[in-house]
Enzyme design. Sequence first.
Site, PDB file in Angstrom:
ATOM      1  N   PRO A  17       0.827  -1.223   0.000  1.00 20.64           N
ATOM      2  CA  PRO A  17       0.000   0.000   0.000  1.00 20.64           C
ATOM      3  C   PRO A  17       0.853   1.261   0.000  1.00 20.64           C
ATOM      4  O   PRO A  17       1.083   1.886   1.028  1.00 20.64           O
ATOM      5  CB  PRO A  17      -0.790  -0.134   1.305  1.00 20.64           C
ATOM      6  N   MET A  18       1.351   1.657  -1.179  1.00 22.06           N
ATOM      7  CA  MET A  18       2.260   2.801  -1.268  1.00 22.06           C
ATOM      8  C   MET A  18       1.502   4.112  -1.459  1.00 22.06           C
ATOM      9  O   MET A  18       0.689   4.247  -2.379  1.00 22.06           O
ATOM     10  CB  MET A  18       3.238   2.583  -2.416  1.00 22.06           C
ATOM     11  N   CYS A 102       4.206   3.165   8.880  1.00 15.19           N
ATOM     12  CA  CYS A 102       4.591   4.426   8.246  1.00 15.19           C
ATOM     13  C   CYS A 102       5.585   5.185   9.121  1.00 15.19           C
ATOM     14  O   CYS A 102       5.301   5.472  10.289  1.00 15.19           O
ATOM     15  CB  CYS A 102       3.371   5.290   7.979  1.00 15.19           C
ATOM     16  N   LYS A 141      -0.154  -4.042   9.010  1.00 20.90           N
ATOM     17  CA  LYS A 141       1.165  -3.951   8.373  1.00 20.90           C
ATOM     18  C   LYS A 141       2.095  -3.225   9.329  1.00 20.90           C
ATOM     19  O   LYS A 141       1.792  -2.122   9.777  1.00 20.90           O
ATOM     20  CB  LYS A 141       1.095  -3.220   7.037  1.00 20.90           C
ATOM     21  N   ASN A 202       7.852  -8.466   3.610  1.00 18.21           N
ATOM     22  CA  ASN A 202       8.008  -7.238   2.838  1.00 18.21           C
ATOM     23  C   ASN A 202       9.415  -6.680   3.063  1.00 18.21           C
ATOM     24  O   ASN A 202       9.943  -6.754   4.168  1.00 18.21           O
ATOM     25  CB  ASN A 202       6.941  -6.233   3.284  1.00 18.21           C
ATOM     26  N   GLY A 203       9.990  -6.102   1.999  1.00 14.31           N
ATOM     27  CA  GLY A 203      11.287  -5.453   2.122  1.00 14.31           C
ATOM     28  C   GLY A 203      12.336  -6.043   1.205  1.00 14.31           C
ATOM     29  O   GLY A 203      12.653  -7.225   1.296  1.00 14.31           O
ATOM     30  N   ASP A 204      12.858  -5.219   0.298  1.00 14.96           N
ATOM     31  CA  ASP A 204      13.946  -5.609  -0.613  1.00 14.96           C
ATOM     32  C   ASP A 204      13.567  -6.757  -1.546  1.00 14.96           C
ATOM     33  O   ASP A 204      14.401  -7.619  -1.846  1.00 14.96           O
ATOM     34  CB  ASP A 204      15.213  -5.981   0.170  1.00 14.96           C
ATOM     35  N   GLY A 226       6.786  -3.726  -3.074  1.00 14.34           N
ATOM     36  CA  GLY A 226       6.530  -2.290  -2.994  1.00 14.34           C
ATOM     37  C   GLY A 226       7.276  -1.551  -4.075  1.00 14.34           C
ATOM     38  O   GLY A 226       6.856  -1.503  -5.232  1.00 14.34           O
ATOM     39  N   ARG A 227       8.441  -0.996  -3.709  1.00  9.56           N
ATOM     40  CA  ARG A 227       9.196  -0.175  -4.659  1.00  9.56           C
ATOM     41  C   ARG A 227       9.599  -0.938  -5.920  1.00  9.56           C
ATOM     42  O   ARG A 227       9.787  -0.335  -6.981  1.00  9.56           O
ATOM     43  CB  ARG A 227      10.436   0.404  -3.960  1.00  9.56           C
TER      44      ARG A 227
END
Length: 346
Positions: A17-18, A102, A141, A202-204, A226-227
């Site tokens: 959720p960006m 966040c 999250k 989540n992450g990398d 995400g990114r």
Amino acid sequence: MLKIAGIEMKNQVVLAPMAGVCNPAFRLIAKEFGCGLVCAEMVSDKALVHGNERTREMLYVDDREKPLSLQIFGGDRQSLVEAAKIVDKESNADIIDINMGCPVPKVTKCDAGARWLLNPDKIYEMVSAVVDAVDKPVTVKMRIGWDDEHIFVVDNALAVQRAGGQAVSVHGRTREQLYTGTADWSYIKQVKEAVDIPVIGNGDVFTPEDAKKMLETTGCDGVMVGRGALGNPWMLYRTVQYLTNGELMPDPTAEEKVRIAVVHMDRLIALKGEHVAVKEMRKHLAWYLKGLPGAARVKDAIMEETHRDEVVRMLERYVEQVNAGEFDRVRGTSGSEQDAQSDNVH
């Protein structure tokens, strides 16, 4: 397959959720590229409760996006519960997600987002209050902790489970890290071993291989991108294919990237109007074009443009140049070097 409460996803790939990214225009593309679950960008509990028109519009869910998780954030129990009730009754989202990750000061100063990571008791209190007030399944999250000295991720995840949360997503960074350094997946594994509810890592995760490695090393039930999906929904499709049948699909061509970028822009125009949408698309177009040969010049031109048709003309001309091999004839400058100046576009 990933399953949250009674909702079964068709695969293990989840769109994060960006903020400023995950509106219906991009979420639908992510879904069309095979993503099992898409998450909407977070909305403020107080803005929802106070009837802010722009925030209420963010509750819109296209049926083609489902299953979809809609995320809320806040630090006050009463307003968070009231906002959750609004999402529960006035949105056709499938899941209500609570943001505990966040890191930005304007959120944490309101005792919201990552601020909760310091207090498992508050997590239990807030999540249980929301669970008791709504019919939709509730998830959370979170990050692994506030900083290296305050990593309570296992206790926090157990608090979510005790409170009736149906799943937890864990970003392997602390709040202090923001998006720097490396995500520590070992904490995701610790959470998975401690709780009985589904855990989404989540992450990398920037490649299909990253996604597979995360699933294998942590045992998590789903992998959140995400990114890695910014300007790159092919990452989602390629990950689904790789996890499903081991096939590593090729990267998209410049022509394919531009075609989807225009679809994205047109959907955004339908949502927000040309003037707002074209400006908002600038960052997305920079992401779509990143890494392509000779893209820096067209990116610079797009940053000054406000009309949809002119942007499309620039992009089509650029694709013609790529297909004609014009950039291949540039001596002494690789595509990545030509593109390097655009890495700072946000």
